[in-house]
Scaffold this active site. Structure first.
Site, mmCIF file in Angstrom:
data_model
loop_
_atom_site.group_PDB
_atom_site.id
_atom_site.type_symbol
_atom_site.label_atom_id
_atom_site.label_comp_id
_atom_site.label_asym_id
_atom_site.label_seq_id
_atom_site.Cartn_x
_atom_site.Cartn_y
_atom_site.Cartn_z
ATOM 1 N N CYS B 83 -3.262 -0.133 5.400
ATOM 2 C CA CYS B 83 -3.190 -1.463 4.779
ATOM 3 C C CYS B 83 -1.881 -1.670 4.029
ATOM 4 O O CYS B 83 -1.587 -2.777 3.575
ATOM 5 C CB CYS B 83 -4.373 -1.664 3.849
ATOM 6 S SG CYS B 83 -5.901 -0.973 4.509
ATOM 7 N N HIS B 337 -6.803 -10.407 4.537
ATOM 8 C CA HIS B 337 -6.150 -9.091 4.607
ATOM 9 C C HIS B 337 -5.899 -8.697 6.060
ATOM 10 O O HIS B 337 -6.630 -7.887 6.627
ATOM 11 C CB HIS B 337 -7.035 -8.069 3.882
ATOM 12 C CG HIS B 337 -6.492 -6.684 3.835
ATOM 13 N ND1 HIS B 337 -5.150 -6.389 3.938
ATOM 14 C CD2 HIS B 337 -7.124 -5.479 3.669
ATOM 15 C CE1 HIS B 337 -4.983 -5.076 3.856
ATOM 16 N NE2 HIS B 337 -6.158 -4.513 3.708
#
Lengths: 183, 395
Positions: B83, B337
């Site tokens: 991420c 995200h």
């Protein structure tokens, strides 16, 4: 539980089956695997190539660990030179840059450091009921991640006593270790 | 090492982007960044593509996007730091420009997560960390990994599920004011509290969504930056660190140790007092993949003391007007995200914040001219802290 309530896997598989049937019917009429997005109507191409992945992982040097499980023991490695204990076990000690380790049996009694219950499961775990995963600390100073034998997370507490046991994981039918609350 | 500035940013709409292919989505951000910088593709000397993938069809996104966007034959690489891939791409672009190897480099973040059904995406993210020792037998999920932190944090500091929900409420409040956000609607603590458990004690509204999105940032060396723009945003400091792959090997579950290390490095490089960073930083984006992550970030970054993040969120200290505005673009929670694009998304947002260019009702007051991006990969497996500045750093 099963019988009354469908598992997440059964629900996903049913949904996927319905979707693929829809794709097949569209393909029949148009000659293309193209369907409208349910929410927005935009065109989606549905992949005609399926990829199934199952890895084959080398465990030759960790055989004592897996043989230990079959004997009901959870083993770790200990560097004969610096004394460092490794769990998960590894036969190389990067501290000493030597690979001279002995296999030791870990204590069974530990304390619960933290835990969660997995409610939304990964596809390959979606045939199970919700399961609790915890991290427990052993007197040797190592932590062990494993399922906790309990179905209600509210019955657990950080710091409580737990015990490490080797169990057979069903329905797959293979040995794995698990935490059991002792309070 | 020479100074490096951001001279162009691009940020696609985040969300379920079934309306575009991966290349088309990346192009939205690339085009915007080139336009902003007033550059052509031939001016980009190297492009780095951050993408985690697995759930999407293209295994070599860098070359696919390079061809589509006419960046070929410039050098490229795809980077993965889970991420935090986007911040890793920005750091590599920064290093190339700072070293003088190139004058202009571009970091492009892209993720197309909705090419796979949700249970498969949950599986892919759950496998990230340590596959063999944590996933194979115990089936952890990403919400699960962060839930382990939530349980530990709540037990240690007396935080409640309502406290966690307050983070979601704040980030949805700002998401509702950001046209690029996946969720542009406000929620209440009650709505969050009544949502179903995903990984106890985390509920649906504690979790960021599955997102498609792209963002791009163009970096230039000092001389080139001055030619290109009157308003360069400088990179004042970058810190990066890693954590163990196995959760079990962490020393604490109420903090992400890698974030602490990365923050210290970034503060040192930017000459910001690590004991009082809030005095310098006007606005921050922190990695709120789950509500608990945002609370830990306040403490790991030294904004709040250990255990005090709970009071901060109870007292609205991270809304605009509080001690420091955090995630006023909606954060990962509401803006979305898209794993590999989140880092560039943060940097693009903060660049625009420092230039006072964002929507009025979510513009932080810019006083000291510093902004901070805290981008975590995995569950503290990778940590990147990037500090941007309106004024040129003194070297």
């Amino acid at each position: 539980m099963s019988g009354e309530k469908k598992t997440q896997k059964e629900l996903t598989d049913e949904e996927m089956k319905k979707f693929i049937e829809f794709v097949e019917s569209m393909k029949k009429s148009m000659g293309l695997p193209m369907v409208p997005d349910i929410k927005t109507g935009v065109a989606l191409w549905v992949d005609q190539r399926e990829l199934n992945v199952r890895f084959v992982i080398g465990v030759e040097r960790l055989k004592p660990f897996f043989n230990g499980l079959a004997d009901g023991k959870v083993l770790a490695t200990k560097c004969k030179i610096c004394g460092e204990i490794y769990f998960p076990p590894q036969v190389d000690c990067p501290k000493c840059r030597k690979s001279d380790v002995e296999w030791i049996e870990l204590s069974k009694e530990g304390t619960l450091v933290t835990y969660t219950q997995i409610n939304v499961k990964p596809y390959s775990f979606s045939h199970y009921d919700d399961y609790i995963v915890g991290i427990g600390k052993l007197p040797e100073g190592v932590n062990v991640t494993a399922w906790v034998r309990e179905s209600d997370p509210k019955k657990l507490k950080v710091g409580m006593k737990i015990r490490l046991e080797v169990v057979k994981r069903e329905p797959e039918g293979y040995y794995v270790y698990e935490w059991v609350p002792v309070e | 090492m020479r100074n490096v500035a951001i001279v162009g940013t691009g940020h696609s709409k985040f969300g379920v982007r079934n309306d575009v292919s991966m290349s088309e989505l990346a192009w939205e951000a690339i085009k915007e960044a080139l336009d902003e910088a007033g550059l052509e593709q031939k001016d980009i000397e190297y492009f780095i593509v951050s993408n985690t993938g697995g759930w999407s069809s293209e295994p070599l996104p860098a070359v696919v996007i390079g061809e589509y966007s006419k960046l070929v034959p410039k050098g490229t690489v795809r980077v993965e730091a889970a991420c935090a891939s986007g911040s890793a791409a920005v750091k590599l672009a920064y290093d190339m420009v700072a070293s003088g190897h190139v004058d202009i480099a571009m970091a492009i973040g892209i993720e197309k997560m909705n090419e796979s059904p949700t249970p498969i995406v949950v599986e892919f993210i759950g496998r990230a960390g340590n596959y063999f020792w944590e996933f194979e037998n115990f089936g952890l999920t990403f919400p699960g990994y962060y839930a382990l932190h939530a349980t530990a944090y709540m037990s240690k500091y007396g935080a409640t599920e309502e406290d966690l929900c307050k983070v979601a409420v704040k980030n949805h409040y700002y998401g509702a004011r950001n046209p690029k956000a996946q969720f542009q609607r406000e929620i209440t603590v009650e709505k969050c509290m009544s949502s179903r458990y995903i990984a106890w004690p985390l509920k649906l509204y504690d979790c960021c969504p599955i997102t498609d999105g792209a963002a791009a940032v163009i970096l230039a060396g000092e001389e080139k930056a001055k030619e290109l723009t009157d308003s360069p945003i400088w990179i004042a400091g970058i810190g990066s660190a890693s954590g163990t792959s196995n959760m079990s090997k962490r020393g604490t579950f109420s903090s992400l140790e890698a974030a602490v290390v990365a923050a210290k490095m970034a503060y040192k490089e930017a000459k910001i007092n690590p004991d009082n960073p809030v005095k310098y930083i006007d606005v921050a984006n922190v990695h709120d993949c789950f509500t608990i992550a945002e609370l830990m970030a306040y403490e790991d970054l030294g904004f709040a003391k250990r255990g005090e993040a709970v009071d901060w969120i109870r007292n609205d200290q991270t809304y605009i007007g509080g001690k420091i505005p955090v995630n006023v673009d909606g954060g990962l929670k509401a803006k979305g995200h898209p794993i590999g694009a989140t880092g560039e998304g943060m940097i693009a947002e903060l660049t625009r914040q420092l230039l006072s260019r964002v929507e009025k009702d979510r513009q932080a007051p810019i006083k000291n001219g510093y902004a901070l991006a805290h981008n975590i990969g995995g569950t503290g497996h990778y940590a990147y802290v990037t500090i941007l500045s309106l004024s040129k750093p003194m070297r």
